[in-house]
Design a protein around this motif. Structure first.
Motif, short mmCIF file in Angstrom:
data_model
loop_
_atom_site.label_atom_id
_atom_site.label_comp_id
_atom_site.label_asym_id
_atom_site.label_seq_id
_atom_site.Cartn_x
_atom_site.Cartn_y
_atom_site.Cartn_z
N PHE A 57 61.38 -5.97 31.13
CA PHE A 57 62.62 -5.43 31.88
C PHE A 57 62.76 -6.27 33.24
O PHE A 57 61.83 -6.62 33.54
CB PHE A 57 62.56 -4.10 32.19
N ARG A 58 63.78 -6.30 33.71
CA ARG A 58 64.23 -7.12 35.14
C ARG A 58 64.69 -6.15 35.99
O ARG A 58 64.46 -6.39 37.22
CB ARG A 58 65.04 -8.34 34.78
N THR A 59 65.71 -5.33 35.63
CA THR A 59 66.33 -4.49 36.70
C THR A 59 66.38 -3.17 36.44
O THR A 59 66.16 -2.55 35.56
CB THR A 59 67.94 -5.26 36.69
N PHE A 60 66.68 -2.33 37.73
CA PHE A 60 66.67 -0.86 37.46
C PHE A 60 67.59 -0.35 38.35
O PHE A 60 68.17 -0.91 39.17
CB PHE A 60 65.29 -0.44 37.97
N SER A 61 68.31 0.80 37.97
CA SER A 61 69.17 1.40 38.57
C SER A 61 68.58 2.92 39.04
O SER A 61 68.15 3.70 38.31
CB SER A 61 70.54 1.78 37.63
N LEU A 62 68.72 3.06 40.25
CA LEU A 62 67.93 4.24 41.07
C LEU A 62 69.08 4.98 41.93
O LEU A 62 69.44 4.40 42.91
CB LEU A 62 66.80 3.86 41.80
N PRO A 63 69.44 6.19 41.73
CA PRO A 63 70.52 6.90 42.52
C PRO A 63 69.98 7.27 44.02
O PRO A 63 68.97 7.16 44.12
CB PRO A 63 70.91 8.30 41.93
N ASP A 64 70.73 7.33 45.03
CA ASP A 64 70.23 7.47 46.34
C ASP A 64 69.67 8.86 46.44
O ASP A 64 69.25 9.45 47.46
CB ASP A 64 71.40 7.02 47.37
N SER A 65 69.96 9.76 45.73
CA SER A 65 69.87 11.32 45.69
C SER A 65 68.61 11.77 44.75
O SER A 65 68.42 10.93 43.91
CB SER A 65 71.15 12.26 45.34
N VAL A 66 68.22 12.93 44.97
CA VAL A 66 67.32 13.44 44.33
C VAL A 66 67.85 14.56 43.68
O VAL A 66 68.56 15.30 43.88
CB VAL A 66 65.88 13.74 45.03
N VAL A 67 67.35 14.78 42.12
CA VAL A 67 67.80 15.86 41.36
C VAL A 67 66.73 16.91 41.77
O VAL A 67 65.64 16.94 41.52
CB VAL A 67 67.81 15.54 39.79
N ILE A 68 67.42 18.26 41.95
CA ILE A 68 66.89 19.19 42.10
C ILE A 68 66.89 20.17 40.92
O ILE A 68 68.32 20.60 40.50
CB ILE A 68 67.25 20.14 43.28
N GLU A 69 65.79 20.61 40.11
CA GLU A 69 65.92 21.25 39.19
C GLU A 69 65.17 22.65 39.19
O GLU A 69 64.06 22.82 39.54
CB GLU A 69 65.08 20.54 38.00
N SER A 70 66.10 23.83 39.21
CA SER A 70 65.62 24.93 39.20
C SER A 70 66.20 25.63 38.34
O SER A 70 67.02 26.43 38.14
CB SER A 70 66.09 25.62 40.75
N ASN A 71 65.05 26.26 37.40
CA ASN A 71 65.23 26.86 36.11
C ASN A 71 66.35 26.15 35.33
O ASN A 71 66.20 25.19 34.97
CB ASN A 71 65.27 28.34 36.66
N ASN A 117 61.68 23.07 41.07
CA ASN A 117 61.43 24.13 41.60
C ASN A 117 61.77 25.54 40.95
O ASN A 117 62.72 26.21 41.22
CB ASN A 117 62.31 24.26 42.97
N ASN A 118 60.79 25.85 39.96
CA ASN A 118 60.91 26.87 38.85
C ASN A 118 60.31 28.07 39.66
O ASN A 118 59.41 28.07 40.10
CB ASN A 118 60.54 26.46 37.62
N ARG A 119 60.91 29.23 39.15
CA ARG A 119 60.25 30.49 39.58
C ARG A 119 60.42 31.33 38.04
O ARG A 119 61.34 31.46 37.59
CB ARG A 119 61.14 31.34 40.54
N TYR A 120 59.43 31.85 37.66
CA TYR A 120 59.20 32.64 36.54
C TYR A 120 58.74 34.25 37.08
O TYR A 120 57.83 34.29 37.84
CB TYR A 120 58.13 32.26 35.44
N THR A 121 59.60 35.29 36.51
CA THR A 121 59.11 36.58 36.75
C THR A 121 58.75 37.10 35.06
O THR A 121 59.55 37.16 34.39
CB THR A 121 60.13 37.42 37.44
N GLN A 163 55.61 30.62 40.72
CA GLN A 163 56.63 29.51 41.32
C GLN A 163 55.90 28.33 40.94
O GLN A 163 54.59 27.98 41.38
CB GLN A 163 56.90 29.76 42.90
N ASP A 164 56.34 27.24 40.43
CA ASP A 164 56.05 26.04 40.07
C ASP A 164 56.95 24.83 40.56
O ASP A 164 58.08 24.76 40.58
CB ASP A 164 56.22 26.02 38.36
N GLN A 165 56.19 24.21 41.63
CA GLN A 165 56.95 23.13 42.49
C GLN A 165 56.12 21.99 42.21
O GLN A 165 55.00 21.96 42.52
CB GLN A 165 57.04 23.62 44.03
N PHE A 166 56.93 20.98 42.14
CA PHE A 166 56.33 19.37 41.91
C PHE A 166 57.32 18.30 41.98
O PHE A 166 58.54 18.81 41.72
CB PHE A 166 55.33 19.40 40.77
#
Length: 225
Positions: A57-71, A117-121, A163-166
Motif C-alpha cells: 500500500f502507498r496512500t491512506f485517507s484519515l478524517p480530521d475528526s474522531v469517531v465517538i462510539e457510546s453503546n 465510551n460504553n456503559r453497561y448496567t 464503564q468501558d473507555q479506550f
C-alpha cells in the motif's frame, strides 16, 4: 513417631517463617497493585490480517475528526487531544512511508480513530447477603435475641454499572471488494489497535500510546523498492 522439644520448636519456627513470608508476599502484591502508575496500567493490543502485505500500500485517507462510539450511538468529535491523536497518527504513518491524501480522493487504506465510551448496567442476586450479615453481626453471635432470617429480601438484588473507555485505531483495505448482506456492504478491517488504561486523555499519553502501538507493528511499513 516421637518428637522431641527441639523438633517441635523447629517445626513451629518453620511455620512461623512461612506465615511471615506469605504475609509479606501478599502485602507486596497488594501494595504493588495499589501503587500502579497510569503508565504501568496501560495495555496496547494490536491485531492484523496475516494474509495482507502492508508494504504494497502507498496512500491512506484519515478524517480530521474522531469517531465517538457510546453503546449504540455514534458521533464525531474533535477536541484538542483528539486532534493531537489524529495528527500524531498521520505523522507516524507518513514516517513509515505512507502518503496521506485528502478526503474524497482515491486511497489504498482507510484509517479511523475511535474513542469507545460504553456503559453497561446489570443486576445480580445474592440471596444470602442480608441473612449472613444479620446472622453474624445482628444481635450477637448466631443472631441470638433477633430473627436470624431478617432482613432477607431487601438485599436480594444488587445493581452494578461498568464503564468501558479506550482508544481504538482501525485500518481498512479500500482496494478490496465490499462484502455483506442486505445492502450493508463492509470493507475488511486489516489492522486494529486497542489502547486501554488509566489517564489516556493527555497529549503525553497519546504520544506514548502511538509509539507503543507502532513499535509492536513493524509490518506497517511501505516497501522501499
Amino acid at each position: 513417631m516421637k518428637t522431641n522439644a527441639s523438633t517441635r520448636l523447629g517445626v513451629g519456627l518453620a511455620l512461623t517463617l512461612l506465615a511471615a513470608v506469605s504475609t509479606s508476599l501478599v502485602s507486596c502484591r497488594d501494595q504493588a497493585l495499589r501503587d500502579l502508575s497510569s503508565e504501568d496500567s496501560r495495555v496496547y493490543i494490536t491485531n492484523y490480517d496475516r494474509s495482507v502485505n502492508f508494504s504494497q500500500f502507498r496512500t491512506f485517507s484519515l478524517p480530521d475528526s474522531v469517531v465517538i462510539e457510546s453503546n449504540d450511538r455514534v458521533q464525531t468529535s474533535l477536541s484538542s487531544v483528539e486532534n493531537h491523536f489524529v495528527d500524531q497518527l498521520a505523522s507516524t504513518l507518513a514516517g513509515r512511508g505512507y502518503q496521506r491524501v485528502s478526503i474524497g480522493q482515491p486511497a489504498d487504506l482507510g484509517v479511523a480513530v475511535i474513542r469507545v465510551n460504553n456503559r453497561y448496567t446489570g443486576v445480580t442476586t445474592n440471596p444470602y447477603a442480608g441473612y449472613y450479615t444479620n446472622y453474624w453481626y445482628g444481635g450477637g453471635f448466631g443472631g441470638i435475641g433477633y430473627d436470624p432470617y431478617f432482613p432477607y429480601y431487601p438485599s436480594y438484588y444488587q445493581f452494578y454499572t461498568v464503564q468501558d473507555q479506550f482508544w481504538q485505531v482501525q485500518i481498512v483495505n479500500l482496494r478490496a471488494q465490499p462484502t455483506g448482506n442486505n445492502g450493508q456492504n463492509r470493507l475488511p478491517v486489516i489492522f486494529q489497535a486497542d489502547i486501554r488504561g488509566d489517564n489516556l486523555t493527555s497529549t503525553q499519553a497519546v504520544d506514548s500510546a502511538i509509539q507503543a502501538v507502532f513499535a509492536q507493528s513493524t509490518y506497517l511499513q511501505v516497501s522501499q523498492q
